[in-house]
Write a protein that holds these residues in place. Structure first.
Motif, PDB file in Angstrom:
ATOM      1  N   TYR A 119       1.029  -1.019   0.026  1.00 48.31           N
ATOM      2  CA  TYR A 119       0.003  -0.033  -0.026  1.00 48.31           C
ATOM      3  C   TYR A 119       0.963   1.206  -0.134  1.00 48.31           C
ATOM      4  O   TYR A 119       1.799   1.643   1.109  1.00 48.31           O
ATOM      5  CB  TYR A 119      -1.055   0.141   1.206  1.00 48.31           C
ATOM      6  CG  TYR A 119      -1.899   1.373   1.381  1.00 48.31           C
ATOM      7  CD1 TYR A 119      -2.830   1.496   0.449  1.00 48.31           C
ATOM      8  CD2 TYR A 119      -1.645   2.387   2.200  1.00 48.31           C
ATOM      9  CE1 TYR A 119      -3.495   2.652   0.206  1.00 48.31           C
ATOM     10  CE2 TYR A 119      -2.124   3.621   2.060  1.00 48.31           C
ATOM     11  CZ  TYR A 119      -3.199   3.537   1.325  1.00 48.31           C
ATOM     12  OH  TYR A 119      -4.109   4.786   1.229  1.00 48.31           O
ATOM     13  N   SER A 120       0.679   1.850  -1.111  1.00 49.35           N
ATOM     14  CA  SER A 120       1.706   3.431  -1.214  1.00 49.35           C
ATOM     15  C   SER A 120       0.663   4.370  -1.194  1.00 49.35           C
ATOM     16  O   SER A 120      -0.285   4.620  -1.711  1.00 49.35           O
ATOM     17  CB  SER A 120       2.221   3.270  -2.510  1.00 49.35           C
ATOM     18  OG  SER A 120       3.001   2.421  -2.835  1.00 49.35           O
ATOM     19  N   ILE A 140      -2.395   3.934  -3.351  1.00 50.65           N
ATOM     20  CA  ILE A 140      -2.306   2.478  -4.404  1.00 50.65           C
ATOM     21  C   ILE A 140      -2.030   1.329  -3.643  1.00 50.65           C
ATOM     22  O   ILE A 140      -1.267   1.185  -2.916  1.00 50.65           O
ATOM     23  CB  ILE A 140      -1.103   2.898  -5.427  1.00 50.65           C
ATOM     24  CG1 ILE A 140      -1.648   4.059  -6.410  1.00 50.65           C
ATOM     25  CG2 ILE A 140      -1.052   1.695  -6.466  1.00 50.65           C
ATOM     26  CD1 ILE A 140      -0.262   4.567  -7.115  1.00 50.65           C
ATOM     27  N   VAL A 141      -3.084   0.397  -3.874  1.00 49.95           N
ATOM     28  CA  VAL A 141      -2.970  -0.947  -3.070  1.00 49.95           C
ATOM     29  C   VAL A 141      -2.483  -1.873  -4.240  1.00 49.95           C
ATOM     30  O   VAL A 141      -3.212  -1.894  -5.187  1.00 49.95           O
ATOM     31  CB  VAL A 141      -4.192  -1.212  -2.550  1.00 49.95           C
ATOM     32  CG1 VAL A 141      -5.518  -1.341  -3.239  1.00 49.95           C
ATOM     33  CG2 VAL A 141      -3.811  -2.543  -1.623  1.00 49.95           C
ATOM     34  N   GLN A 142      -1.839  -2.920  -3.935  1.00 49.31           N
ATOM     35  CA  GLN A 142      -1.560  -3.946  -4.748  1.00 49.31           C
ATOM     36  C   GLN A 142      -2.089  -5.457  -4.065  1.00 49.31           C
ATOM     37  O   GLN A 142      -1.666  -5.470  -2.971  1.00 49.31           O
ATOM     38  CB  GLN A 142      -0.153  -4.174  -5.084  1.00 49.31           C
ATOM     39  CG  GLN A 142       0.320  -3.227  -6.105  1.00 49.31           C
ATOM     40  CD  GLN A 142       1.560  -3.385  -6.471  1.00 49.31           C
ATOM     41  OE1 GLN A 142       2.541  -3.213  -5.958  1.00 49.31           O
ATOM     42  NE2 GLN A 142       1.950  -3.760  -7.823  1.00 49.31           N
ATOM     43  N   LEU A 143      -2.649  -6.120  -4.808  1.00 47.94           N
ATOM     44  CA  LEU A 143      -3.142  -7.343  -4.233  1.00 47.94           C
ATOM     45  C   LEU A 143      -2.446  -8.412  -4.907  1.00 47.94           C
ATOM     46  O   LEU A 143      -2.289  -8.473  -6.195  1.00 47.94           O
ATOM     47  CB  LEU A 143      -4.611  -7.613  -4.332  1.00 47.94           C
ATOM     48  CG  LEU A 143      -5.652  -6.609  -3.643  1.00 47.94           C
ATOM     49  CD1 LEU A 143      -6.991  -6.689  -4.100  1.00 47.94           C
ATOM     50  CD2 LEU A 143      -5.367  -6.416  -2.173  1.00 47.94           C
ATOM     51  N   SER A 144      -2.203  -9.761  -4.233  1.00 48.49           N
ATOM     52  CA  SER A 144      -1.744 -10.884  -4.965  1.00 48.49           C
ATOM     53  C   SER A 144      -2.683 -11.972  -4.411  1.00 48.49           C
ATOM     54  O   SER A 144      -3.137 -12.299  -3.355  1.00 48.49           O
ATOM     55  CB  SER A 144      -0.441 -11.253  -4.622  1.00 48.49           C
ATOM     56  OG  SER A 144      -0.138 -11.821  -3.514  1.00 48.49           O
ATOM     57  N   PHE A 145      -3.128 -13.119  -5.369  1.00 44.62           N
ATOM     58  CA  PHE A 145      -3.577 -14.376  -5.229  1.00 44.62           C
ATOM     59  C   PHE A 145      -2.443 -15.395  -5.441  1.00 44.62           C
ATOM     60  O   PHE A 145      -1.886 -15.524  -6.461  1.00 44.62           O
ATOM     61  CB  PHE A 145      -4.614 -14.538  -6.110  1.00 44.62           C
ATOM     62  CG  PHE A 145      -5.939 -13.919  -5.765  1.00 44.62           C
ATOM     63  CD1 PHE A 145      -6.971 -14.586  -5.106  1.00 44.62           C
ATOM     64  CD2 PHE A 145      -6.024 -12.573  -6.187  1.00 44.62           C
ATOM     65  CE1 PHE A 145      -8.095 -13.690  -4.812  1.00 44.62           C
ATOM     66  CE2 PHE A 145      -7.148 -11.770  -5.936  1.00 44.62           C
ATOM     67  CZ  PHE A 145      -8.253 -12.226  -5.367  1.00 44.62           C
ATOM     68  N   ALA A 146      -2.041 -16.085  -4.445  1.00 50.01           N
ATOM     69  CA  ALA A 146      -1.098 -17.166  -4.455  1.00 50.01           C
ATOM     70  C   ALA A 146      -1.089 -18.243  -3.397  1.00 50.01           C
ATOM     71  O   ALA A 146      -1.972 -17.950  -2.262  1.00 50.01           O
ATOM     72  CB  ALA A 146       0.394 -16.225  -4.137  1.00 50.01           C
ATOM     73  N   SER A 147      -0.322 -19.287  -3.541  1.00 49.75           N
ATOM     74  CA  SER A 147      -0.576 -20.357  -2.561  1.00 49.75           C
ATOM     75  C   SER A 147       0.617 -21.048  -2.664  1.00 49.75           C
ATOM     76  O   SER A 147       1.542 -20.726  -3.497  1.00 49.75           O
ATOM     77  CB  SER A 147      -1.597 -21.483  -2.903  1.00 49.75           C
ATOM     78  OG  SER A 147      -1.861 -22.600  -2.010  1.00 49.75           O
ATOM     79  N   SER A 202      -6.383   1.905  -7.319  1.00 52.90           N
ATOM     80  CA  SER A 202      -6.123   3.251  -6.745  1.00 52.90           C
ATOM     81  C   SER A 202      -7.207   3.290  -5.496  1.00 52.90           C
ATOM     82  O   SER A 202      -8.316   2.724  -5.428  1.00 52.90           O
ATOM     83  CB  SER A 202      -6.496   4.626  -7.693  1.00 52.90           C
ATOM     84  OG  SER A 202      -5.371   4.421  -8.661  1.00 52.90           O
ATOM     85  N   ALA A 203      -6.775   4.048  -4.391  1.00 50.19           N
ATOM     86  CA  ALA A 203      -7.763   4.023  -3.120  1.00 50.19           C
ATOM     87  C   ALA A 203      -7.677   5.336  -2.860  1.00 50.19           C
ATOM     88  O   ALA A 203      -6.991   6.278  -2.764  1.00 50.19           O
ATOM     89  CB  ALA A 203      -7.081   3.171  -2.218  1.00 50.19           C
ATOM     90  N   GLN A 204      -9.382   5.698  -2.270  1.00 53.05           N
ATOM     91  CA  GLN A 204      -9.461   7.016  -1.783  1.00 53.05           C
ATOM     92  C   GLN A 204      -9.952   6.541  -0.408  1.00 53.05           C
ATOM     93  O   GLN A 204     -10.705   5.939  -0.286  1.00 53.05           O
ATOM     94  CB  GLN A 204     -10.447   7.501  -2.620  1.00 53.05           C
ATOM     95  CG  GLN A 204     -10.372   8.206  -4.121  1.00 53.05           C
ATOM     96  CD  GLN A 204     -11.437   8.721  -4.677  1.00 53.05           C
ATOM     97  OE1 GLN A 204     -12.525   8.834  -4.175  1.00 53.05           O
ATOM     98  NE2 GLN A 204     -11.266   9.223  -6.118  1.00 53.05           N
ATOM     99  N   GLN A 205      -9.298   7.269   0.450  1.00 49.68           N
ATOM    100  CA  GLN A 205      -9.807   7.094   1.935  1.00 49.68           C
ATOM    101  C   GLN A 205     -10.810   8.103   2.389  1.00 49.68           C
ATOM    102  O   GLN A 205     -10.525   9.431   2.266  1.00 49.68           O
ATOM    103  CB  GLN A 205      -8.591   7.154   2.777  1.00 49.68           C
ATOM    104  CG  GLN A 205      -8.882   6.782   4.258  1.00 49.68           C
ATOM    105  CD  GLN A 205      -7.664   6.754   5.216  1.00 49.68           C
ATOM    106  OE1 GLN A 205      -6.524   6.945   4.753  1.00 49.68           O
ATOM    107  NE2 GLN A 205      -7.882   6.605   6.428  1.00 49.68           N
ATOM    108  N   THR A 206     -11.860   7.617   2.895  1.00 52.45           N
ATOM    109  CA  THR A 206     -12.958   8.441   3.715  1.00 52.45           C
ATOM    110  C   THR A 206     -12.787   8.335   5.230  1.00 52.45           C
ATOM    111  O   THR A 206     -12.257   7.396   5.455  1.00 52.45           O
ATOM    112  CB  THR A 206     -14.434   8.285   3.048  1.00 52.45           C
ATOM    113  OG1 THR A 206     -14.868   6.836   3.516  1.00 52.45           O
ATOM    114  CG2 THR A 206     -14.245   8.282   1.658  1.00 52.45           C
TER     115      THR A 206
END
Length: 386
Positions: free
Chosen positions: A98-99, A107-114, A129-133
């Motif tokens: 999360y930057s 900006i948030v990055q997600l991974s799907f992994a195992s 992209s993320a907006q915080q309220t």
């Protein structure tokens, strides 16, 4: 009611009818955001985002970016599932970064992994992209921002976004072909936004998809989504300047928007594509002439056996032409002329190909009256009368 919907979405990562059962966690080596309250808010918002059904009812999406964000959410749908291991939550979703860009954006990055047997299996990596309220985070795919320096032009109902000049004559033909196919499929005319990407990797990146194992090695492909009468296509399937496009593949794409590939019978699907779009640069009329030439050279042909074999009847050519596809083109032409296009959709939807094409011949008899024992005679009659 709005508060209730948000509450349901936040807790929908517990597998229920409200969502797909994704549980988002922080990666062990990800320190951001450091503030525990912000981390908790980010996680609960992401769980709500991924587990609310329907983009229009998702309170965690910035509404003006619903179309482009819908593409990304579609690509993440059911991504925890592994068919090989028969596990619906085999791949775990983690926030790997999360930057923070400002007090309210990031900006948030997600991974799907195992992992299995000390081997990491990566399913996908995605960026939002993320907006915080004060109450939650809202998310979106910043396609508009990333392409703000692109040019645009209008062709009828289509807004084309592009970086370099393109072949307007071919572009017009391309969208006219889409309109013709959609009219046949009874698809209402949509307002379309169409992004001309140089290749599929660029199309994926613009859509927030850094990596997805399904697309490994793909150089040419595209992504598309429709909400109501608005459609967005991020195209990396053809050259960005419209110098070339394949009406055969375009038919497949438009048909698959209407009929799920889980029930489509491929030989009939290919037959419709032969009839309406040709194949390998050949028109249907040229394919038919080659098929009739093969038939004339094989007067004792057993069309039932050749159909089940999917015999290549043009083996001296660079690309194959298949007996079952050509026969279905002839059958579809006759069915459409006598019973209308809904009967064609019934045949094309008879299910994935089975051994000896049992489901196909069952559907064919129901629609046309042609029994499997009569198939050879019926095909010869189609060849004779076309």
């Amino acid at each position: 009611m709005k508060k209730l919907l948000i509450t349901l979405c936040i807790y929908a990562f517990i597998p229920t009818v409200f969502g797909q059962g994704i549980s988002v966690k922080m990666a062990a080596n990800n320190p951001s955001p450091r503030d525990s309250a912000t981390r908790s808010k980010l996680l609960s918002s992401l769980n709500g985002l991924l587990n609310c059904e329907g983009i229009e009812n998702n309170p965690f999406v910035v509404s003006e970016y619903a179309l482009e964000t819908s593409i990304l959410l579609d690509e993440m749908h059911n991504l925890g599932y592994s068919g090989k291991y028969h596990d619906s939550s085999f791949y775990k979703c983690s926030v790997i970064n999360y930057s923070k860009l400002s007090d309210s954006t990031g900006i948030v990055q997600l991974s799907f992994a195992s992992s299995i047997h000390d081997t990491t299996l990566l399913r996908g990596v995605f960026t939002l992209s993320a907006q915080q309220t004060p109450q939650q985070f809202l998310f979106y795919v910043p396609l508009k921002e990333q392409t703000q320096l692109w040019r645009k032009t209008q062709l009828d109902n289509v807004t084309i976004y592009y970086k370099k000049d393109f072949n307007k004559k071919n572009a017009k033909l391309y969208f006219q072909t889409i309109a013709r196919y959609d009219a046949k499929l009874k698809v209402p005319k949509a307002t379309m936004m169409y992004y001309c990407c140089d290749h599929f990797t660029e199309a994926l990146k613009l859509s927030g998809i850094d990596y997805k194992s399904d697309y490994a090695g793909y150089a040419r492909n595209g992504l598309s989504v429709k909400i109501g009468t608005r459609q967005l296509t991020v195209n990396g399937a053809y050259t960005a300047n419209f110098n070339a496009f394949d009406p055969h593949d375009l038919w497949h794409a438009r048909l698959h928007n209407v009929v799920s590939t889980t029930i489509i019978n491929r030989p009939v699907d290919e037959g419709t594509a032969y009839l309406y779009g040709g194949s390998w640069g050949l028109t249907w009329e040229e394919i038919l002439q080659r098929f009739k030439t093969y038939a004339a050279a094989h007067p004792d042909a057993n069309w039932l056996a050749l159909y089940n074999e999917s015999k290549n009847f043009d083996d001296k050519a660079k690309f194959p032409l298949n007996v079952d596809f050509a026969i279905n083109a002839l059958l579809v032409q006759k069915i459409e002329n006598t019973k209308g296009f809904p009967a064609v959709l019934e045949l094309v939807s008879c299910g994935n190909k089975q051994e000896n094409n049992l489901n196909y011949f069952t559907a064919l008899e129901k629609i046309t009256g042609i029994q499997q024992e009569q198939f050879n005679t019926a095909v010869w009659e189609l060849i004779r009368t076309n």
